[in-house]
Design a protein around this motif. Structure first.
Motif, mmCIF file in Angstrom:
data_model
loop_
_atom_site.group_PDB
_atom_site.id
_atom_site.type_symbol
_atom_site.label_atom_id
_atom_site.label_comp_id
_atom_site.label_asym_id
_atom_site.label_seq_id
_atom_site.Cartn_x
_atom_site.Cartn_y
_atom_site.Cartn_z
ATOM 1 N N THR A 4 0.854 -1.181 0.000
ATOM 2 C CA THR A 4 0.000 0.000 0.000
ATOM 3 C C THR A 4 0.891 1.232 0.000
ATOM 4 O OG1 THR A 4 -0.069 0.338 2.389
ATOM 5 C CG2 THR A 4 -1.600 -1.290 1.458
ATOM 6 N N PRO A 5 0.314 2.410 -0.235
ATOM 7 C CA PRO A 5 1.130 3.628 -0.173
ATOM 8 C C PRO A 5 1.454 4.043 1.256
ATOM 9 C CG PRO A 5 -1.159 4.156 -0.650
ATOM 10 C CD PRO A 5 -1.058 2.667 -0.722
ATOM 11 N N TYR A 6 0.968 3.287 2.236
ATOM 12 C CA TYR A 6 1.183 3.665 3.631
ATOM 13 C C TYR A 6 2.266 2.786 4.249
ATOM 14 C CZ TYR A 6 -3.350 5.761 2.670
ATOM 15 O OH TYR A 6 -4.374 6.480 2.102
ATOM 16 N N ARG A 7 3.251 3.433 4.816
ATOM 17 C CA ARG A 7 4.378 2.730 5.436
ATOM 18 C C ARG A 7 3.931 2.060 6.731
ATOM 19 N NH1 ARG A 7 6.921 4.610 9.708
ATOM 20 N NH2 ARG A 7 8.987 3.835 10.288
ATOM 21 N N SER A 8 4.427 0.855 6.987
ATOM 22 C CA SER A 8 4.166 0.163 8.241
ATOM 23 C C SER A 8 5.464 -0.382 8.810
ATOM 24 C CB SER A 8 3.167 -0.985 8.041
ATOM 25 O OG SER A 8 1.868 -0.492 7.811
ATOM 26 N N VAL A 9 5.565 -0.418 10.120
ATOM 27 C CA VAL A 9 6.764 -0.877 10.813
ATOM 28 C C VAL A 9 6.580 -2.333 11.240
ATOM 29 C CG1 VAL A 9 8.146 -0.600 12.913
ATOM 30 C CG2 VAL A 9 7.416 1.413 11.626
ATOM 31 N N LEU A 10 7.601 -3.146 11.040
ATOM 32 C CA LEU A 10 7.597 -4.518 11.523
ATOM 33 C C LEU A 10 8.174 -4.570 12.925
ATOM 34 C CD1 LEU A 10 8.798 -6.554 8.398
ATOM 35 C CD2 LEU A 10 6.472 -6.348 9.293
ATOM 36 N N TRP A 11 7.632 -5.467 13.728
ATOM 37 C CA TRP A 11 8.097 -5.631 15.100
ATOM 38 C C TRP A 11 9.592 -5.951 15.136
ATOM 39 C CZ3 TRP A 11 10.069 -9.997 17.691
ATOM 40 C CH2 TRP A 11 10.118 -9.896 19.088
ATOM 41 N N ASP A 12 10.047 -6.768 14.188
ATOM 42 C CA ASP A 12 11.444 -7.198 14.167
ATOM 43 C C ASP A 12 12.408 -6.022 14.012
ATOM 44 O OD1 ASP A 12 10.896 -10.413 13.311
ATOM 45 O OD2 ASP A 12 9.452 -8.926 12.592
ATOM 46 N N ALA A 74 0.647 9.948 17.864
ATOM 47 C CA ALA A 74 2.107 9.828 17.880
ATOM 48 C C ALA A 74 2.538 8.391 17.628
ATOM 49 C CB ALA A 74 2.653 10.323 19.214
ATOM 50 N N VAL A 75 1.779 7.439 18.167
ATOM 51 C CA VAL A 75 2.128 6.032 17.993
ATOM 52 C C VAL A 75 1.860 5.570 16.564
ATOM 53 C CG1 VAL A 75 1.555 3.675 18.688
ATOM 54 C CG2 VAL A 75 1.820 5.455 20.421
ATOM 55 N N THR A 76 0.654 5.812 16.054
ATOM 56 C CA THR A 76 0.315 5.284 14.725
ATOM 57 C C THR A 76 0.943 6.090 13.593
ATOM 58 O OG1 THR A 76 -1.811 6.475 14.773
ATOM 59 C CG2 THR A 76 -1.789 4.177 15.516
ATOM 60 N N ASP A 77 1.307 7.357 13.838
ATOM 61 C CA ASP A 77 2.115 8.083 12.846
ATOM 62 C C ASP A 77 3.425 7.339 12.611
ATOM 63 O OD1 ASP A 77 0.313 10.111 12.428
ATOM 64 O OD2 ASP A 77 1.523 11.696 13.329
ATOM 65 N N TRP A 78 3.947 6.749 13.676
ATOM 66 C CA TRP A 78 5.231 6.045 13.608
ATOM 67 C C TRP A 78 5.068 4.612 13.099
ATOM 68 C CZ3 TRP A 78 6.857 2.413 17.703
ATOM 69 C CH2 TRP A 78 8.139 1.879 17.471
ATOM 70 N N THR A 79 4.115 3.861 13.639
ATOM 71 C CA THR A 79 3.971 2.454 13.271
ATOM 72 C C THR A 79 3.343 2.271 11.906
ATOM 73 O OG1 THR A 79 1.747 2.209 14.212
ATOM 74 C CG2 THR A 79 3.630 1.824 15.685
ATOM 75 N N GLY A 80 2.551 3.252 11.456
ATOM 76 C CA GLY A 80 1.727 3.055 10.283
ATOM 77 C C GLY A 80 0.430 2.371 10.686
ATOM 78 N N PRO A 81 -0.491 2.160 9.748
ATOM 79 C CA PRO A 81 -1.812 1.637 10.077
ATOM 80 C C PRO A 81 -1.822 0.201 10.572
ATOM 81 C CG PRO A 81 -1.524 1.781 7.699
ATOM 82 C CD PRO A 81 -0.361 2.484 8.309
#
Length: 290
Positions: A4-12, A74-81
């Motif tokens: 998707t065009p939205y960045r997401s962070v992986l736990w790893d 602040a959290v979801t801006d960083w983690t992504g959706p």
């Protein structure tokens, strides 16, 4: 959801001690009013500087869910959706006043896995102003997808063992009212709409696509647009208790309006009903909050 065009962070990829990007947020009158518009939270101290000063407060200030919403952003801006907030605890040690410049920051305090293998992180957050290093602080637990394909459950069954029963130190006056049913206001009574949630996005500048992008949200594991985890929406009709729209056919006209009060006197009388409606049951020996 990663294609998707939205960045997401992986736990790893997350490291303990990692700092969140954070953001600045000017608490202008526009944003205070926008939050009232979005939520229907009409308490005058959150949007009327003259009234706030009349009751001994320096200026209009941000409401509790406004602050909670900034922490979630602040959290979801960083983690992504893909970041699913599981728990939030926060405290406010000062007021965020009109025209304050808020600095929202955070840091990863802990990284671990739940019993079911879900990757979890605890994030500690802070809000500072130009005058104080901290006016609010929070701890947020968020679940993240893992490189092994483990994705946070969007719906979880609640274990009966997790249900919080009355504490042994619960005061008798509260324990006696455990089975009491309290009738709420008859308005508002309309369903929450995507356009209502969009107003929240505007007020907090929180553009998590799960809140507004219908196509993206429908294709995601949540299956459609959702409201923010700490979203508070009273909706159209919530202003009736403070006299807005009291000429609506069938509406209950607030007693202070019937008495033909005006100005600060009217607002003070109406606010008594507003606060009374939000207090489940005050301690018998406590001074009235109105």
């Amino acid at each position: 959801m990663n294609a998707t065009p939205y960045r997401s962070v992986l736990w790893d990829a997350v490291a303990e001690g990692e700092r969140l990007p954070g953001f600045g947020y000017e608490l202008s009158m526009l944003r205070l009013v926008a939050f009232v518009r979005a939520t229907g939270l009409y308490d005058y101290v959150h949007h009327d500087p003259e009234y706030a000063r009349a009751v001994g407060i320096k200026d209009a200030f941000a409401a509790t869910p406004h602050i909670g919403g900034l922490f979630c952003r602040a959290v979801t801006d960083w983690t992504g959706p893909s970041g699913m907030i599981r728990r939030i605890e926060f405290r406010m040690t000062g007021q965020c006043l009109r025209n304050d410049m808020l600095a929202v920051s955070g840091q990863v305090a802990r990284k671990y896995r739940a019993d079911d293998g879900t990757g979890l992180i605890d994030v500690e957050l802070n809000i500072a102003t130009q005058d104080a290093p901290s006016v609010a602080a929070a701890k947020v637990t968020v679940a993240l997808p893992s490189a092994d394909g483990h994705y946070p459950a969007t719906v979880r069954e609640r274990d009966p063992a997790d249900v919080i029963l009355p504490n042994d130190d619960m005061p008798d006056f509260a324990r006696a009212r455990l089975d009491e049913i309290r009738q709420g206001n008859w308005e508002p009574r309309d369903p929450l709409l995507a356009s209502d949630i969009h107003l929240w996005c505007e007020a907090l500048e929180d553009w998590n696509p799960l809140y507004w992008d219908a196509e993206f949200a429908a294709a995601s594991p949540v299956g459609g647009i959702v409201s923010p985890p700490i979203g508070l929406f009273f909706g159209a009709g919530s202003g009736l208790v403070v006299g807005l729209g009291h000429l609506k056919p069938g509406a209950i006209v607030p007693e202070p309006i019937v008495r033909d009060l005006h100005g600060i006197e009217l607002m003070s009388a109406l606010r008594q009903e507003l606060i009374r409606g939000g207090v489940p049951f005050p301690r018998p020996t406590a001074p009235k909050p109105w």
